[in-house]
Design an enzyme around this catalytic site. Structure first.
Site, PDB file in Angstrom:
ATOM      1  CG  MET D  18      36.139  43.214  36.719  1.00 46.09           C
ATOM      2  SD  MET D  18      34.865  42.460  35.401  1.00 46.09           S
ATOM      3  CE  MET D  18      36.084  42.496  34.248  1.00 46.09           C
ATOM      4  CB  CYS D 155      43.494  37.618  41.399  1.00 47.18           C
ATOM      5  SG  CYS D 155      44.307  37.321  39.318  1.00 47.18           S
ATOM      6  CG  HIS D 249      42.458  33.481  38.510  1.00 45.82           C
ATOM      7  ND1 HIS D 249      41.717  33.218  37.886  1.00 45.82           N
ATOM      8  CD2 HIS D 249      42.770  34.806  39.370  1.00 45.82           C
ATOM      9  CE1 HIS D 249      42.200  34.450  37.322  1.00 45.82           C
ATOM     10  NE2 HIS D 249      43.013  35.571  37.661  1.00 45.82           N
TER      11      HIS D 249
END
Lengths: 356, 356, 356, 356
Positions: D18, D155, D249
């Site tokens: 990904m 992340c 997020h």
């Protein structure tokens, strides 16, 4: 129906997967069956089911009796006491293993696709083709087995066949065009990656359309002693889709009837359908095999999947089709009616009919 | 195509809703059109668009030029400068308001259902029935209007008609059985409550099946000067479902062709389809009106809805149908191609043809 | 606990909404209470509950006894037989209506926010502050009411307070910083548009943080006869978020203890917590008010919300916090424990204590 | 900023996953870099990227230039022409492979966790700790490498550190308590099974809280020539949750400032923050590193993740915290800013500073 004797010892093959867990959940406190052995593929180090399995079903915790059982290999000698095994094995390995159990004298009730279309293996839904168990005698004779294999249908074929059976009996059905909206649990676990399905719909499920198009004919067909299974004279065309629902397969069908009927007649045919599992009140048989809902927007996946503890098929939206005779919608719970619950009902039917 | 003149002043009716916002987003920096007026139903206190609207589109912020405009009532006298209005009004009020604008000399490009099936109103997709704009002359003559109304199709009819048109031309199409998996944005805002659709699929959308079954015939039919619209000799049967996707309608169709064709011929027909909006390169026309994907599991709602900036219809999974001739899958972006983008393309086509 | 007498006739205010439906579902076959009257705001034309309500709960159909009842207006004279009303009214109208019922001699158990913080109204969770019902006597005396009002807490305050209470008793709690992940059902019906929440998380719920920060202090505080409620000496800071789950509020808390304790002590404190509703086995009291799960990734919204029929608060992931003393996770079912089920338990407690 | 020379040849390690796909998407048409080599773990039979990879990003198709490249093994000798590799390798294998490339003279920009906390490896966000690249000289000297390794942060650490940096400079920050709502794409592909997350929230992500609590200190700390990295004098406590969003997020933080500031001062500090990547206009630097939104319910995962092409961190809801000084909400795109885009920006910064 009552059954006073000691419970029949049963095993579950593929016990750690999603359908295996459903078997264990549904067999907990079963009046006739007692889970005494659990098996799975892969390495086994004498660990218990609790130690080797993450329970994934949302409505329950792992039953304590199952938790304490060791997980053994999928071999008959590892489960010497069982009279029945319920198989939730994946198709890649189910074929040989199920044969080994049948050879060893065990009654195998399987969810796997491997033996479904075999000429001497019933593809059984007791509400639809209860008499197909007659094939077991030929299966045992031809193959020299003391046990036997009975399969249940693919999770998207099951509600379709249940909806069609009473119409076939009453009016004849010649064509069925069905489009499915299937839940993620149909793909097992881990199954469908979340990144593939959140905010998405996928118009393809490997091998699914072929199963619906062939299994339906066998189940609606006849067992002819000495000749074998004869497909029903029916054409089925299926489009299968995956959508972001957890459980329950919604299906939209257009059908051609052989003789015309009014909507009221069709609905009455469904509502008055009381096949043998309901008549004799098998433990897992829902009160209603079929339930027609009269609201304009039902069945819905979320609201109707648990009807009859997941064993009832819900119908709705019957209306004329401009191309074939009628269109309607149906819904069945894919991991209960379309998998574990269906297999347990098959076993109950066989017990009732004296095969066990 | 180039167009050197000053931009045409346009207005948006129903500017605060979901489709209204799409109009404003898509008209931002449009080479031919400039948004100079915004209208909505309800009370108006001279507040600006920014003050009266919560922007709900996820990929963008409210365009600054729109933000500063006042929101006025949906009356021609409130928008004296506009030559064109794009109508995103709900069906409950669109009918009268759109007529008032057409009477006042404005070209109305509408998403509403009200006038779609009128005998002198084009239901226009420039890639499909570009010549239907000939009805405008009769509309103006009969009704005594200096403006006119042109509608675009329902969001689920649009991709279907675009997929069918080249097949109709090449092989003839007599029957279409289509089952849709439609996104929540099709219900507008606030539209579908989240409690109704998370982990659910709903096999019913009010009025939708009727629209697909009737609009398709009009769009694929002919405009005959002096006689009016003639429906295409086609039967359509639709099942419409709502699923938990944000944008994009996925549709599974089975079709009957009038003369047989190989899969390769059909795909080639789609791939070689270059209608006029593509030939003359209208600003909102995608490079490809249709895109056939050869993967076994496409189109998918999430992955293909933005093809051609939401204006391309994506096709896939062509295969023989055991009941009709062929089955396949298509996908169109419902609030772009099936709503705002489609209307803008209609206006561009009319400008190109000199109606404005 | 047994209770041999005739059932107490009860009514539901706001019966058609999401929480109203939960009340009706949970009161079906209740051993002490019998629903005899249903009321809702809006127009009433003598239509039955079945005629005026779309049942939205997924696990059940509308109970037949409720279906047949007429829906009346929210006035005491329309429900002359009820001794208790359960109020699921929205805050905009609940205040006056609930007072009218209390004046008329009815015991009002309310989910609405209006009277929660009043100086003589208990904000009751029987497992937490059972003795706060002593305020009822003062409430009746001061206000001259023969009935009374008892409220339950906001759905996100409830699990927090239940988790904190035994820690407060054992170790003292001085600071609580909590971040919630709340389900869509908390917003009622139609509530949150699906377009706002699918593939989204929203870091804001109107008024919610203020409720958590104030209600917690009242519930963990004392009722002092003659003086009123005294807030617990505690500071609470809340961040409230909405996520795309159907039912169940997940909450992450960091807390400061007044005296240190080991993780084992804290978990034991939770596991050994058996407050009075459990001791006396009130009908709606779960076996365990609190359940600590030792898996590293629990509680989870989907898997744990139905623990104890939705009445158990599930805890997990206790670990040291580098800033405050400890952090942990908790989960409660928002429309059962945090709404309808909580109110019913409150009524049971009052019956048990002789207030009714 | 302009850069007239020939493009720098780069490779991607872990190109099929990904984050690898994000690298390829973001590097398409990059003004400075040209993808000339793609590598992945596993078997390699000379197949092209198109043949060996299913493209999973929803907004794009596989770039044609990448599609034609062969997929090679992750060894420097297989990619002899590259000056830079971007590593999207999983932690299980990244460590050794990245070292091999650095030894071979290649500049490695890594997303993997392996070298992040090493004493001579920068954990770089150019808007935060641009001067940390000074560690590269020591890294090369000590390890005898002609290449080097620079990592980017986890992340969920990334948006937090970006939000904190200007506050640290202006007011000092001593405590940070953060609770995250993280998207499924953070778990890679296939990553999180859909059955685990639809209608669910999971309060646990393996190793994530530890990373946030340690990486933040290093990034906000100092590089001291001859001494190494010194952690910032800060305590961080993290709760990490997974929710059913695709990308982005969302994080809720409470922070303690060393000297008090008004909300207006804090917001101004964020709004006026223009670090070097913005000043010198690196190709991947967004116009605004930070964007404070004044609406009461923003940032939201869906609506704000694509701000600045996924490179802007969006802030909102600043308010006093009753326990620490302030609370607020932030959002960053996890696979762009928090992964591939962040690494590319790191490489651009190194080119700008003459390290390449």
């Amino acid at each position: 129906m009552e059954r006073q004797h000691k419970k029949i010892p049963v095993g579950v093959l593929g016990a750690t997967g999603m359908v295996g867990q459903r078997f264990i959940e549904l067999l907990q406190n079963h009046p006739w069956f007692e889970v005494v052995a659990l098996a799975a593929s892969g390495k086994h180090n004498g660990r218990s089911y609790a130690e080797s399995t993450v329970w994934r079903l949302s409505g329950s915790d792992m039953p304590a009796t199952a938790a304490a059982l060791p997980v053994v290999a999928c071999r008959p000698e590892e489960m010497p006491d069982v009279k029945i095994v319920f198989s939730a094995l994946p198709g890649e390995i189910a074929g040989e293993i199920e044969i080994a159990f049948a050879q060893a004298g065990v009654a195998v009730f399987s969810n796997a696709k491997n033996h479904r279309m075999a000429a001497d293996v019933p593809l059984l839904i007791p509400e639809v083709n209860a008499d197909h168990i007659a094939a077991v005698a030929q299966q045992q004779r031809q193959r020299g087995w003391s046990g036997f294999i009975i399969t249940n249908a693919n999770c998207s074929s099951t509600p379709l066949v249940m909806a069609l059976k009473p119409l076939q009996q009453a009016f004849g059905v010649s064509k069925v065009l069905v489009t499915t909206l299937q839940s993620i649990s149909g793909a097992g676990y881990p199954g469908l990656p979340s990144y593939d399905i959140i905010d998405n719909a996928i118009p393809y499920i490997s091998g699914e359309e072929e199963k619906v198009e062939s299994e339906t004919l066998k189940m609606l067909g006849d067992w002819r002693e000495g000749q074998g299974f004869a497909d029903a004279p029916l054409v089925v065309s299926a489009h299968c889709n995956r959508v972001a629902t957890r459980e329950g397969h919604l299906e939209c069908a257009s059908i051609e009837l052989e003789r015309d009927a009014s909507p009221e007649e069709i609905i009455a045919t469904w509502e008055n359908y009381v096949p043998e599992p309901q008549s004799v009140q098998l433990p897992s048989a829902p009160v209603h095999a079929l339930h027609y809902r009269h609201e304009h927007d039902r069945p819905q996946t979320l609201r109707d999947r648990d009807a009859g503890n997941g064993m009832t098929v819900t119908l709705g939206r019957l209306r004329r089709c401009p191309i074939l005779s009628y269109k309607f919608v149906m819904l069945g719970h894919n991991t209960i009616r379309g998998a574990a619950g269906g297999s347990i009902l098959n076993a109950e039917w066989c017990v009732h009919k004296g095969l066990l």
